[in-house]
Scaffold this motif. Structure first.
Motif, PDB file in Angstrom:
ATOM      1  N   GLY A 318     -82.536  84.338 -19.026  1.00 41.68           N
ATOM      2  CA  GLY A 318     -82.997  84.672 -17.677  1.00 41.68           C
ATOM      3  C   GLY A 318     -81.887  85.284 -16.834  1.00 41.68           C
ATOM      4  N   GLN A 319     -80.683  84.749 -16.985  1.00 42.47           N
ATOM      5  CA  GLN A 319     -79.535  85.288 -16.220  1.00 42.47           C
ATOM      6  C   GLN A 319     -79.147  86.682 -16.711  1.00 42.47           C
ATOM      7  N   TYR A 320     -79.424  86.971 -17.977  1.00 41.84           N
ATOM      8  CA  TYR A 320     -79.172  88.327 -18.484  1.00 41.84           C
ATOM      9  C   TYR A 320     -80.237  89.294 -17.967  1.00 41.84           C
ATOM     10  N   VAL A 321     -81.497  88.862 -17.956  1.00 46.44           N
ATOM     11  CA  VAL A 321     -82.612  89.748 -17.624  1.00 46.44           C
ATOM     12  C   VAL A 321     -82.656  90.079 -16.130  1.00 46.44           C
ATOM     13  N   GLN A 322     -82.422  89.102 -15.283  1.00 48.87           N
ATOM     14  CA  GLN A 322     -82.643  89.262 -13.842  1.00 48.87           C
ATOM     15  C   GLN A 322     -81.957  90.490 -13.243  1.00 48.87           C
ATOM     16  N   PRO A 323     -80.664  90.728 -13.480  1.00 49.94           N
ATOM     17  CA  PRO A 323     -80.028  91.914 -12.881  1.00 49.94           C
ATOM     18  C   PRO A 323     -80.455  93.237 -13.533  1.00 49.94           C
ATOM     19  N   GLN A 324     -81.186  93.176 -14.649  1.00 46.56           N
ATOM     20  CA  GLN A 324     -81.610  94.396 -15.326  1.00 46.56           C
ATOM     21  C   GLN A 324     -82.813  95.054 -14.657  1.00 46.56           C
ATOM     22  N   GLY A 325     -83.455  94.323 -13.745  1.00 44.89           N
ATOM     23  CA  GLY A 325     -84.608  94.901 -13.041  1.00 44.89           C
ATOM     24  C   GLY A 325     -85.888  94.875 -13.857  1.00 44.89           C
ATOM     25  N   VAL A 326     -85.958  93.988 -14.849  1.00 44.96           N
ATOM     26  CA  VAL A 326     -87.184  93.854 -15.640  1.00 44.96           C
ATOM     27  C   VAL A 326     -87.586  92.389 -15.661  1.00 44.96           C
ATOM     28  N   SER A 327     -88.869  92.124 -15.850  1.00 42.97           N
ATOM     29  CA  SER A 327     -89.329  90.750 -15.998  1.00 42.97           C
ATOM     30  C   SER A 327     -90.089  90.629 -17.314  1.00 42.97           C
ATOM     31  N   VAL A 328     -89.828  89.543 -18.034  1.00 42.76           N
ATOM     32  CA  VAL A 328     -90.464  89.320 -19.327  1.00 42.76           C
ATOM     33  C   VAL A 328     -91.851  88.727 -19.100  1.00 42.76           C
ATOM     34  N   VAL A 329     -92.862  89.378 -19.657  1.00 39.80           N
ATOM     35  CA  VAL A 329     -94.243  88.942 -19.491  1.00 39.80           C
ATOM     36  C   VAL A 329     -94.702  88.097 -20.677  1.00 39.80           C
TER      37      VAL A 329
END
Length: 346
Positions: A318-329
């Motif tokens: 989650g900490q890797y994904v958050q700044p990438q501007g994408v959300s995992v569905v």
């Protein structure tokens, strides 16, 4: 007077200047027939047809020769005859091999535009999984699944139009945001799909042909498909990947993952992000997505976003994904042969 001497005297009297010895030594003149030329031509033509049939079908010299003889030299009919015979033999062999364990095989991942499919085809040994004919079977299954998924193109507009094949099919739907559609096919549903644009019959027919040729039990285990509209992206990863022998956008391997992401803007590095997320799913085998609000977990954590990030365990996914501007569905993970050991134990 001896018989030979009497013969010589007779021949000299009949031939005059020619000696009897030279006449006896002369070779008889060859006898020419009217049809010599055409016979040679027909033989050459038959050989060419035979070679062409072998190239087109891959069947043995004996079988191709028999097919041409049975069909009166008609190449197209000979191909049809060969395929029918192979199917009969394949079904017979499949019946004999049924029940033998199929723990090996391949995962196939095929992407076309906004549609992605993941399939699993199993066999008995790793040796057969590396065979070109087996890989071609996986390719046919992926193409058949893709054709099925693309036939549902009008069903992304409303939830009510999604047709459920069986209780195992899962639909992920976000009507307000435009939605993505995801589904699963079990073995029997997969077997009943049409084989593809260049094959007759169903995928089950192609399975029988492959069993007949390779002599091992095989199963079409499962397939997953995902269609996404604008604003969504499907990341993918195949572990131990190798390219399909004839389809550039099909990748084969032992593990595969799809990760469905939502993004508010088009990013140039989406493919790389999607691949990294797919690697994490393959390596960490999460059971659910979870939430960014969940507490970080350890190695035993099963929520994807709370797991230590595979490529940097000092942070969570989650900490890797958050700044990438994408959300995992959502995500899909296939491991070749998984479930076989549990089924065998039961």
């Amino acid at each position: 007077m001896s018989l030979l001497r009497s013969l010589r005297v007779f021949l000299v009297a009949r031939t005059g200047s020619h000696s009897a010895g030279s006449l006896l030594r002369q070779s008889p003149q060859p006898r020419h027939t009217l049809h010599a030329g055409p016979r040679l031509s027909a033989s050459a033509s038959s050989k060419e047809l035979l070679m062409k049939l072998r190239r087109n079908t891959g069947y043995s010299f004996v079988n191709c020769k028999k097919a041409l003889e049975t069909c009166g030299g008609d190449l197209k009919q000979a191909e049809i005859w060969l395929h029918k015979q192979a199917q009969k033999e394949g079904w017979s062999k499949a019946a004999k091999l049924q029940g033998r364990k199929t723990k090996e095989g391949l995962i196939g991942l095929l992407q076309e535009g906004n549609t992605t499919v993941l399939v699993e085809v199993n066999c008995e040994t790793d040796f057969v999984s590396r065979n070109l004919k087996f890989q071609q079977l996986v390719q046919q299954v992926a193409l058949g699944t893709m054709m099925y998924c693309q036939s549902l193109k009008d069903q992304l507009s409303t939830y009510s139009k999604v047709r459920w094949l069986t209780s195992v099919i899962l639909a992920l739907w976000k009507a307000e945001a435009g939605g993505s559609l995801e589904g699963f096919l079990n073995s029997s549903e997969l077997s009943g799909l049409p084989a593809g644009p260049d094959r007759d019959g169903s995928l089950k027919d192609q399975l029988a042909l492959a069993i007949g040729k390779l002599g091992e039990n095989m199963t079409l285990k499962r397939a997953a498909w995902v269609k996404v509209p604008s604003g969504f992206y499907v990341g993918s990863y195949v572990h131990g990947a190798m390219q399909s022998p004839s389809l550039h956008n099909l990748v084969l391997g032992k593990y595969g993952a799809l990760v469905i992401c939502e993004t508010s803007e088009q990013k140039t590095n989406l493919e790389d992000i999607g691949r990294r997320l797919g690697q994490h799913v393959v390596g960490m085998a999460p059971l659910s997505v979870g939430s960014l609000d969940d507490e970080p977990g350890g190695e035993a954590e099963t929520k994807m976003l709370s797991q230590p990030y595979l490529l940097d365990p000092s942070i969570t996914l989650g900490q890797y994904v958050q700044p990438q501007g994408v959300s995992v569905v959502d995500f899909v993970r296939f491991e070749c042969g998984e479930g076989e050991e549990a089924a065998e134990t039961e």
